[in-house]
Design a protein around this motif. Structure first.
Motif, PDB file in Angstrom:
ATOM      1  N   TYR A  13      36.630  37.664  39.363  1.00  0.00           N
ATOM      2  CA  TYR A  13      35.526  38.600  39.131  1.00  0.00           C
ATOM      3  C   TYR A  13      34.896  38.440  37.757  1.00  0.00           C
ATOM      4  O   TYR A  13      33.674  38.414  37.611  1.00  0.00           O
ATOM      5  N   PRO A  40      29.542  45.994  41.451  1.00  0.00           N
ATOM      6  CA  PRO A  40      30.914  46.151  41.924  1.00  0.00           C
ATOM      7  C   PRO A  40      31.109  45.453  43.268  1.00  0.00           C
ATOM      8  O   PRO A  40      30.188  45.377  44.089  1.00  0.00           O
ATOM      9  N   CYS A  52      31.022  37.476  36.918  1.00  0.00           N
ATOM     10  CA  CYS A  52      30.163  38.398  36.174  1.00  0.00           C
ATOM     11  C   CYS A  52      29.723  37.851  34.828  1.00  0.00           C
ATOM     12  O   CYS A  52      28.736  38.337  34.249  1.00  0.00           O
ATOM     13  N   GLU A  64      33.857  45.530  46.414  1.00  0.00           N
ATOM     14  CA  GLU A  64      34.958  46.327  46.967  1.00  0.00           C
ATOM     15  C   GLU A  64      36.267  45.538  47.047  1.00  0.00           C
ATOM     16  O   GLU A  64      37.350  46.055  46.767  1.00  0.00           O
TER      17      GLU A  64
END
Length: 226
Positions: free
Chosen positions: A198, A120, A202, A122
């Motif tokens: 993101y 993760p 990933c 933030e």
């Protein structure tokens, strides 16, 4: 009509240029005639790597410097540092990166006994963390999903892979796409706004899993673009 971008007129700085991904991209850009500055916390280590890359590429336009000098003297800067030191590195480079195009290729990936998995972030993504740390820089995200092994293997004439380029600054993403296109076999493809980075960061966890299972160096290709 917009004039095509000639990437050989740009000097590209590579923060983390002594690591695998930074090395691979530095080699390919140098081979394409693009001046490259290798950045590291220690200038001596950066210059040692630069000397190796000059020999591997048969060029003389790769040099080493500490990170601050690399950022200050380059036109475009690639962040290829480990995720664990990403924030710390960029915090110290706010001034030399002011107004510069920053390409963030850092993947927030962890490993355990089950294999790779996304961590993760933030701020939403690593690239968005860079955007918050460098509010006066032109932050883009790219080169997350291209194999460092294939990039560094100059016996491979081409690297068969598309590179998704994300960002909110159209001119900046066009420059980064041109840098992708400078690598034989690679195609830069606009992949959306920075807020969509993101899932691209990933996706590397999936590619690592594919590579381990099938003993390959997988990348991505976007269909129906012609």
């Amino acid at each position: 009509m917009t004039e095509p971008i000639d990437p050989t007129t740009l000097t590209v700085g590579v923060l983390g240029g002594t690591g695998a991904q930074g090395k691979g991209l530095a080699l390919r850009w140098a081979k394409a005639g693009i001046p490259v500055i290798i950045g590291s916390r220690a200038a001596e280590r950066a210059e040692a790597s630069a000397a190796e890359y000059r020999e591997l590429t048969g060029t003389d336009h790769v040099r080493g410097a500490d990170n601050a000098t690399c950022a200050a003297e380059a036109d475009v800067v690639l962040a290829a540092v480990p995720w664990e030191s990403h924030a710390e590195t960029l915090k110290g480079l706010v001034e030399p990166l002011r107004g510069k195009i920053l390409i963030d290729c850092v993947n927030p990936i962890g490993f355990d006994k089950k294999g790779p998995y996304p961590l993760p972030v933030e701020e939403g993504s690593v690239a968005q963390q860079a955007e918050q740390l460098l509010p006066e820089s032109r932050v883009t995200a790219a080169f997350h999903n291209v194999s460092a092994v294939l990039l560094a293997d100059l016996d491979q004439d081409e690297v068969d892979c598309d590179v998704l380029v994300l960002g909110d600054d159209r001119e900046a993403t066009d420059v980064v796409r041109a840098l992708a296109d400078a690598i034989p076999g690679v195609r830069g493809v606009f992949g959306g706004r920075l807020r969509n980075a993101y899932q691209v960061e990933c996706l590397t966890a999936n590619l690592i899993a594919i590579n381990r299972r099938y003993k390959v160096h997988a990348g991505i290709k976007i269909t129906d673009l012609g």
